[in-house]
Design a protein around this motif. Structure first.
Motif, PDB file in Angstrom:
ATOM      1  N   PHE A 125      -0.543 -14.420  -4.161  1.00  0.00           N
ATOM      2  CA  PHE A 125      -1.486 -13.304  -4.067  1.00  0.00           C
ATOM      3  C   PHE A 125      -0.985 -12.188  -4.981  1.00  0.00           C
ATOM      4  N   THR A 126      -1.916 -11.585  -5.698  1.00  0.00           N
ATOM      5  CA  THR A 126      -1.568 -10.475  -6.592  1.00  0.00           C
ATOM      6  C   THR A 126      -2.465  -9.286  -6.247  1.00  0.00           C
ATOM      7  N   PRO A 127      -1.910  -8.232  -5.641  1.00  0.00           N
ATOM      8  CA  PRO A 127      -2.741  -7.070  -5.323  1.00  0.00           C
ATOM      9  C   PRO A 127      -3.156  -6.340  -6.609  1.00  0.00           C
ATOM     10  N   GLU A 128      -4.429  -6.002  -6.703  1.00  0.00           N
ATOM     11  CA  GLU A 128      -4.971  -5.355  -7.899  1.00  0.00           C
ATOM     12  C   GLU A 128      -4.911  -3.824  -7.812  1.00  0.00           C
ATOM     13  N   THR A 129      -5.000  -3.301  -6.587  1.00  0.00           N
ATOM     14  CA  THR A 129      -5.011  -1.846  -6.401  1.00  0.00           C
ATOM     15  C   THR A 129      -4.066  -1.466  -5.261  1.00  0.00           C
ATOM     16  N   PRO A 130      -3.591  -0.231  -5.252  1.00  0.00           N
ATOM     17  CA  PRO A 130      -2.719   0.198  -4.153  1.00  0.00           C
ATOM     18  C   PRO A 130      -3.479   0.223  -2.826  1.00  0.00           C
ATOM     19  N   GLY A 131      -2.748   0.050  -1.737  1.00  0.00           N
ATOM     20  CA  GLY A 131      -3.357   0.112  -0.410  1.00  0.00           C
ATOM     21  C   GLY A 131      -2.752  -0.911   0.535  1.00  0.00           C
ATOM     22  N   GLU A 132      -3.251  -0.883   1.774  1.00  0.00           N
ATOM     23  CA  GLU A 132      -2.780  -1.851   2.772  1.00  0.00           C
ATOM     24  C   GLU A 132      -3.731  -3.039   2.793  1.00  0.00           C
ATOM     25  N   TYR A 133      -3.173  -4.225   2.791  1.00  0.00           N
ATOM     26  CA  TYR A 133      -3.939  -5.470   2.789  1.00  0.00           C
ATOM     27  C   TYR A 133      -3.585  -6.273   4.045  1.00  0.00           C
ATOM     28  N   THR A 134      -4.552  -6.997   4.558  1.00  0.00           N
ATOM     29  CA  THR A 134      -4.318  -7.953   5.636  1.00  0.00           C
ATOM     30  C   THR A 134      -4.966  -9.264   5.201  1.00  0.00           C
ATOM     31  N   VAL A 135      -4.165 -10.307   5.166  1.00  0.00           N
ATOM     32  CA  VAL A 135      -4.669 -11.622   4.738  1.00  0.00           C
ATOM     33  C   VAL A 135      -4.107 -12.696   5.665  1.00  0.00           C
ATOM     34  N   PRO A 136      -4.852 -13.778   5.854  1.00  0.00           N
ATOM     35  CA  PRO A 136      -4.347 -14.879   6.682  1.00  0.00           C
ATOM     36  C   PRO A 136      -3.333 -15.735   5.904  1.00  0.00           C
TER      37      PRO A 136
END
Length: 188
Positions: free
Chosen positions: A156-167
């Motif tokens: 997974f590569t986050p594109e923007t700052p922030g909090e992510y939740t993924v399975p």
């Protein structure tokens, strides 16, 4: 008198012939009695085929028991499916085929890390960073992210700052799965 002796001899010979016939029938008794051998994935073939378990599935005389060869070539006790075990009578050459079904009823056991990591934006990482330990008797097959739009993703590569939740999915080699939603923070 001679008639009595003759009758005695006939009876004795009859008893001996019956004993020999019984011995031969018992000695050559070799058949499948239960045609449904089943084992949990990850069980060793030595345990499945040990003497006690084998007697649950085949009838064999005690005299013939030590003259058997068991051929489990091609049986993968970790992979669920249908297999065939061959049991060969080395005295007569007769072969019995015993079906073996390997089943997987156990989900992987997963110990998850209990933290929210910080990941730089644009940096790829894999799902296994969230898994402290994963065990399964059949063996762990894959650990991956899963999203509705992209399906299974190895990284997974986050594109923007922030909090992510993924399975995150932990899957054994027989496709049994454990899923947990994990969180991370993408930072600049």
């Amino acid at each position: 008198m001679k008639k009595r002796q003759r009758i005695k001899k006939i009876c004795m010979v009859s008893v001996i012939l019956i004993a020999i016939l019984w011995f031969m029938i018992d000695f050559t008794r070799f058949e499948v009695k239960n045609n449904h051998l089943q084992a949990e994935a990850g069980t060793s073939i030595e345990y499945i085929l040990n003497e006690n378990n084998l007697h649950d599935y085949i009838s064999v005389s005690s005299l013939l028991q030590n003259r058997l060869t068991i051929d489990a070539t091609g049986v993968n006790t970790n992979r669920a499916g249908e297999y065939t075990i061959k049991i060969i009578n080395n005295t007569t050459g007769e072969t019995l085929k015993l079906p073996l079904e390997i089943i997987d009823t156990q989900d992987p056991v997963v110990e998850w890390y209990d933290y929210v990591p910080q990941v730089p934006v644009g940096v790829s990482f894999t799902a296994d960073i969230f898994v402290k330990e994963a065990k399964d008797t059949a063996g762990i097959g894959k650990i991956y992210f899963y999203t509705e739009e992209n399906g299974r993703e190895t990284s997974f590569t986050p594109e923007t700052p922030g909090e992510y939740t993924v399975p995150v999915v932990v899957q054994d080699i027989n496709n049994r799965k454990v899923t947990k939603d994990v969180s991370f923070v993408a930072v600049q």
